[in-house]
Design a protein around this motif. Structure first.
Motif, PDB file in Angstrom:
ATOM      1  N   LEU A  43      28.244  51.662  44.262  1.00 40.33           N
ATOM      2  CA  LEU A  43      29.700  51.473  44.315  1.00 40.33           C
ATOM      3  C   LEU A  43      30.272  51.341  42.902  1.00 40.33           C
ATOM      4  N   VAL A  44      29.552  50.601  42.060  1.00 39.97           N
ATOM      5  CA  VAL A  44      29.998  50.433  40.678  1.00 39.97           C
ATOM      6  C   VAL A  44      29.994  51.795  39.974  1.00 39.97           C
ATOM      7  N   ARG A  45      28.966  52.574  40.258  1.00 42.34           N
ATOM      8  CA  ARG A  45      28.858  53.891  39.636  1.00 42.34           C
ATOM      9  C   ARG A  45      30.023  54.784  40.078  1.00 42.34           C
ATOM     10  N   ARG A  46      30.340  54.695  41.381  1.00 45.36           N
ATOM     11  CA  ARG A  46      31.450  55.517  41.874  1.00 45.36           C
ATOM     12  C   ARG A  46      32.764  55.107  41.207  1.00 45.36           C
ATOM     13  N   ALA A  47      32.989  53.794  41.104  1.00 44.30           N
ATOM     14  CA  ALA A  47      34.231  53.318  40.488  1.00 44.30           C
ATOM     15  C   ALA A  47      34.298  53.769  39.037  1.00 44.30           C
ATOM     16  N   ALA A  48      33.155  53.710  38.331  1.00 47.11           N
ATOM     17  CA  ALA A  48      33.140  54.107  36.914  1.00 47.11           C
ATOM     18  C   ALA A  48      33.447  55.600  36.768  1.00 47.11           C
ATOM     19  N   THR A  49      32.811  56.446  37.602  1.00 44.43           N
ATOM     20  CA  THR A  49      33.081  57.890  37.492  1.00 44.43           C
ATOM     21  C   THR A  49      34.530  58.180  37.887  1.00 44.43           C
ATOM     22  N   SER A  50      35.074  57.401  38.851  1.00 49.36           N
ATOM     23  CA  SER A  50      36.464  57.596  39.265  1.00 49.36           C
ATOM     24  C   SER A  50      37.413  57.251  38.122  1.00 49.36           C
ATOM     25  N   ALA A  51      37.084  56.203  37.372  1.00 44.91           N
ATOM     26  CA  ALA A  51      37.933  55.792  36.252  1.00 44.91           C
ATOM     27  C   ALA A  51      37.973  56.895  35.193  1.00 44.91           C
ATOM     28  N   VAL A  52      36.810  57.490  34.929  1.00 39.78           N
ATOM     29  CA  VAL A  52      36.750  58.586  33.958  1.00 39.78           C
ATOM     30  C   VAL A  52      37.615  59.745  34.442  1.00 39.78           C
ATOM     31  N   LEU A  53      37.468  60.066  35.734  1.00 35.71           N
ATOM     32  CA  LEU A  53      38.248  61.162  36.331  1.00 35.71           C
ATOM     33  C   LEU A  53      39.744  60.870  36.222  1.00 35.71           C
ATOM     34  N   ALA A  54      40.108  59.606  36.503  1.00 34.11           N
ATOM     35  CA  ALA A  54      41.523  59.220  36.473  1.00 34.11           C
ATOM     36  C   ALA A  54      42.096  59.409  35.076  1.00 34.11           C
ATOM     37  N   GLU A  55      41.311  59.051  34.058  1.00 35.29           N
ATOM     38  CA  GLU A  55      41.797  59.222  32.678  1.00 35.29           C
ATOM     39  C   GLU A  55      41.958  60.700  32.351  1.00 35.29           C
ATOM     40  N   GLU A  56      40.995  61.517  32.794  1.00 34.21           N
ATOM     41  CA  GLU A  56      41.070  62.955  32.480  1.00 34.21           C
ATOM     42  C   GLU A  56      42.229  63.635  33.198  1.00 34.21           C
ATOM     43  N   HIS A  57      42.441  63.232  34.457  1.00 34.11           N
ATOM     44  CA  HIS A  57      43.515  63.852  35.236  1.00 34.11           C
ATOM     45  C   HIS A  57      44.872  63.200  34.986  1.00 34.11           C
ATOM     46  N   GLY A  58      44.865  62.092  34.259  1.00 37.47           N
ATOM     47  CA  GLY A  58      46.104  61.351  34.055  1.00 37.47           C
ATOM     48  C   GLY A  58      46.668  60.799  35.352  1.00 37.47           C
ATOM     49  N   GLU A  59      45.823  60.060  36.074  1.00 33.58           N
ATOM     50  CA  GLU A  59      46.224  59.514  37.379  1.00 33.58           C
ATOM     51  C   GLU A  59      46.187  57.981  37.318  1.00 33.58           C
ATOM     52  N   PRO A  60      47.300  57.340  36.978  1.00 33.22           N
ATOM     53  CA  PRO A  60      47.273  55.870  36.852  1.00 33.22           C
ATOM     54  C   PRO A  60      46.915  55.156  38.166  1.00 33.22           C
ATOM     55  N   ASP A  61      47.352  55.710  39.316  1.00 33.87           N
ATOM     56  CA  ASP A  61      47.049  55.062  40.596  1.00 33.87           C
ATOM     57  C   ASP A  61      45.539  55.038  40.857  1.00 33.87           C
ATOM     58  N   LEU A  62      44.910  56.177  40.582  1.00 34.18           N
ATOM     59  CA  LEU A  62      43.463  56.265  40.791  1.00 34.18           C
ATOM     60  C   LEU A  62      42.745  55.304  39.856  1.00 34.18           C
ATOM     61  N   TYR A  63      43.244  55.228  38.605  1.00 33.16           N
ATOM     62  CA  TYR A  63      42.627  54.316  37.645  1.00 33.16           C
ATOM     63  C   TYR A  63      42.741  52.872  38.144  1.00 33.16           C
ATOM     64  N   ALA A  64      43.919  52.535  38.643  1.00 38.18           N
ATOM     65  CA  ALA A  64      44.134  51.170  39.142  1.00 38.18           C
ATOM     66  C   ALA A  64      43.206  50.885  40.328  1.00 38.18           C
ATOM     67  N   ALA A  65      43.028  51.893  41.213  1.00 37.29           N
ATOM     68  CA  ALA A  65      42.160  51.695  42.374  1.00 37.29           C
ATOM     69  C   ALA A  65      40.706  51.511  41.940  1.00 37.29           C
TER      70      ALA A  65
END
Lengths: 168, 376
Positions: A43-65
């Motif tokens: 789960l931690v790994r998924r959240a970390a990869t999601s955060a990277v994705l959010a930064e690349e896509h410029g998605e603040p909501d995803l980053y917050a989630a």
């Protein structure tokens, strides 16, 4: 003499069965706990990869989630992970982008880890409910394991994404 | 990764599970893993280098057919020795609910165990022997794989546990690269069928009825048939019999060549097919596929995008679909191309990657085990 042999045999069998059951209780609780820690890591790994994705896509909501999933207290964690899953499902994922593939793979691993965890929790809870186990308080050293109840986190796999891309 | 795989059936007897184990082991070895396969076999039998013989198998009637199994104290000792010598990171057993080497291995192993369930049996001796006995076996298994949605449903409903669905692999290169049989491809249209055509659930009679309808108006149309059994055992109209080329039982190599020779492969099964391996093989060979509308077939054919579907058991509908495809070369070729593209997701290296993810998950679920940590 005969009755003595009988009594000894019964006592030996009973002892064997009790040891066997006690070991089984310990084993299943250890497995459930260990599978739970493996699930936590995924789960931690998924959240970390999601955060990277959010930064690349410029998605603040995803980053917050993603942050929310990492910071959630135990009792809020299932809801936080579901929020993250919901936002990930809204993403347009591209199988040629490394960070997208990482999120898809991490989500798949979460699904697998949860499956293993759920199976062991079910087995542990089943053995806890046995009358003998309850009567002899064989579970006194173990707390009851709990299911981690979240929506299926699997995202469309890379192959499905590719086939959809070629179809359009 | 050090991987121990247990196959419950003799490798010299042809069968879906044995082929699966062999292809998986060879794919994993090609990917750089260390693999040892334990299987029933005589000591003097010639075996691939990665196979360890577990002694002669005994024929036991099981689940309606004859299974060759190893069971008993001698086999148990061999299994324990193999586990100890192999020192595997993960143990992968196949069909562990039958009394077999797989079950012995599950009971003897203390590490991560992955189990693959192949059959979609709704009842078996192991299950009817009592849930509590089955539970003792199942709770030792770390992660379960089902090769079809049907096999997975059996897991969930009868064994009370989840399973990851990972399809059977197909050796894509072997089928895509096979040479068609001499004289093929021919003009006039060739329809293919492979399998036990004497068994009613294979639906061969549905195909025969459709052909009987089509053949009078299409003088070049022929059936290329392969499978165990004799033509005398099935009731063929004279015209269909005259235009049938029967190959008998074919080897794996000839199977691939046959599938490369036909214009349309037909799978008219009326039920009981848990995955439809033959479909993926025909797709890998690049032939256009027409199949009955069973759940399993629908999934493999991507709901009709990678092959045509017809209502199960409806020979008139099958005849219509076949006529359309025979008359439209462009559409037939397109269907063949889409089939081979769709089959790529069942190619063994792709499937093996998914299996490796399950191995990794099973190992992770143990890595934190205090008992294991003491040993490290």
């Amino acid at each position: 003499m005969g009755w003595l042999v009988g009594v000894v045999a019964v006592v030996a069998l009973l002892g064997f069965y009790l040891t066997f059951t006690a070991k089984r209780v310990d084993r299943l609780h250890a497995r459930a706990a260990s599978a739970g820690r493996a699930l936590d890591a995924q789960l931690v790994r998924r959240a970390a990869t999601s955060a990277v994705l959010a930064e690349e896509h410029g998605e603040p909501d995803l980053y917050a989630a993603a942050r929310g999933a990492l910071d959630a207290r135990v009792e809020d964690r299932e809801a936080a992970e579901n929020d993250l899953t919901r936002l990930l499902r809204k993403q347009e994922l591209d199988s040629s982008e490394a960070s997208d593939v990482a999120v898809i793979a991490a989500s798949r691993r979460v699904a697998l880890a949860r499956q293993v965890h759920t199976d062991f929790v079910r087995d542990a809870l089943a053995v806890r409910s046995r009358p003998l186990v309850r009567a002899l308080r064989m579970t006194r050293r173990h707390g009851a394991p709990a299911y981690f109840d979240i929506d299926d986190p699997t995202l469309p796999s890379v192959t499905q994404v590719t086939s959809r891309a070629t179809r359009d | 990764m050090r991987i121990g795989i247990v196959c419950p059936y003799s490798l010299d007897v042809p069968g879906g599970v044995q082929l699966h184990v062999r292809d998986l082991a060879e794919t994993l070895i090609a990917m750089g893993h260390r693999v040892s396969v334990l299987a029933p076999a005589d000591e003097d039998q010639v075996l691939p280098s990665y196979v360890v013989a577990a002694g002669r198998a005994v024929a036991v009637p099981y689940n309606g057919s004859v299974a060759r199994l190893n069971f008993g104290p001698i086999s148990a000792a061999r299994v324990r020795r193999w586990l100890k010598e192999g020192d595997f990171d993960v143990l992968h057993v196949h069909e562990p609910m039958a009394p077999s080497l797989s079950l012995l291995a599950v009971m003897a192993c203390d590490g991560p165990i992955v189990a693959t369930f192949h059959t979609a049996m709704t009842r078996s001796r192991a299950m009817s022997a009592g849930r509590r006995v089955a539970q003792l076996v199942l709770e030792r298994i770390t992660a379960r794989i089902a090769v079809s949605a049907l096999a997975r449903r059996v897991q969930v409903e009868h064994l009370d546990g989840g399973a990851v669905e990972i399809p059977n692999g197909v050796a894509m290169a072997k089928f895509a690269g096979a040479q068609p049989l001499p004289g093929y491809p021919r003009s006039g249209g060739t329809i293919g069928f492979l399998g036990r055509f004497t068994e009613s659930r294979k639906g061969f009679s549905v195909l025969v009825d459709a052909l009987a309808e089509l053949m009078p108006s299409r003088p070049g149309l022929r059936l290329l048939l392969a499978g165990p059994g004799g033509l005398a055992d099935v009731d063929l109209p004279p015209l269909v019999a005259k235009r049938t080329d029967f190959l008998g039982k074919v080897s794996e190599v000839d199977k691939a060549r046959m599938l490369r020779s036909v214009d349309i492969y037909v799978a008219p099964n009326t039920g009981g097919e848990s995955f439809g391996m033959i479909l993926t093989e025909a797709m890998a060979a690049g032939s256009a596929v027409v199949a009955s509308d069973l759940d399993a077939f629908r999934r493999v054919l991507d709901s009709g995008r990678a092959g045509a579907l017809f209502p199960t058991g409806d020979s008139a509908a099958l005849a219509r679909v076949l006529a359309e495809l025979l008359d439209d070369d462009a559409r037939r070729h397109e269907l063949g191309q889409r089939a081979s593209k769709a089959a790529a997701q069942f190619d063994w290296p792709v499937v093996a990657e998914q299996v490796l993810e399950v191995y990794a998950t099973a190992i992770d679920a143990y890595a934190d085990d205090p008992k294991v940590r003491e040993e490290l």
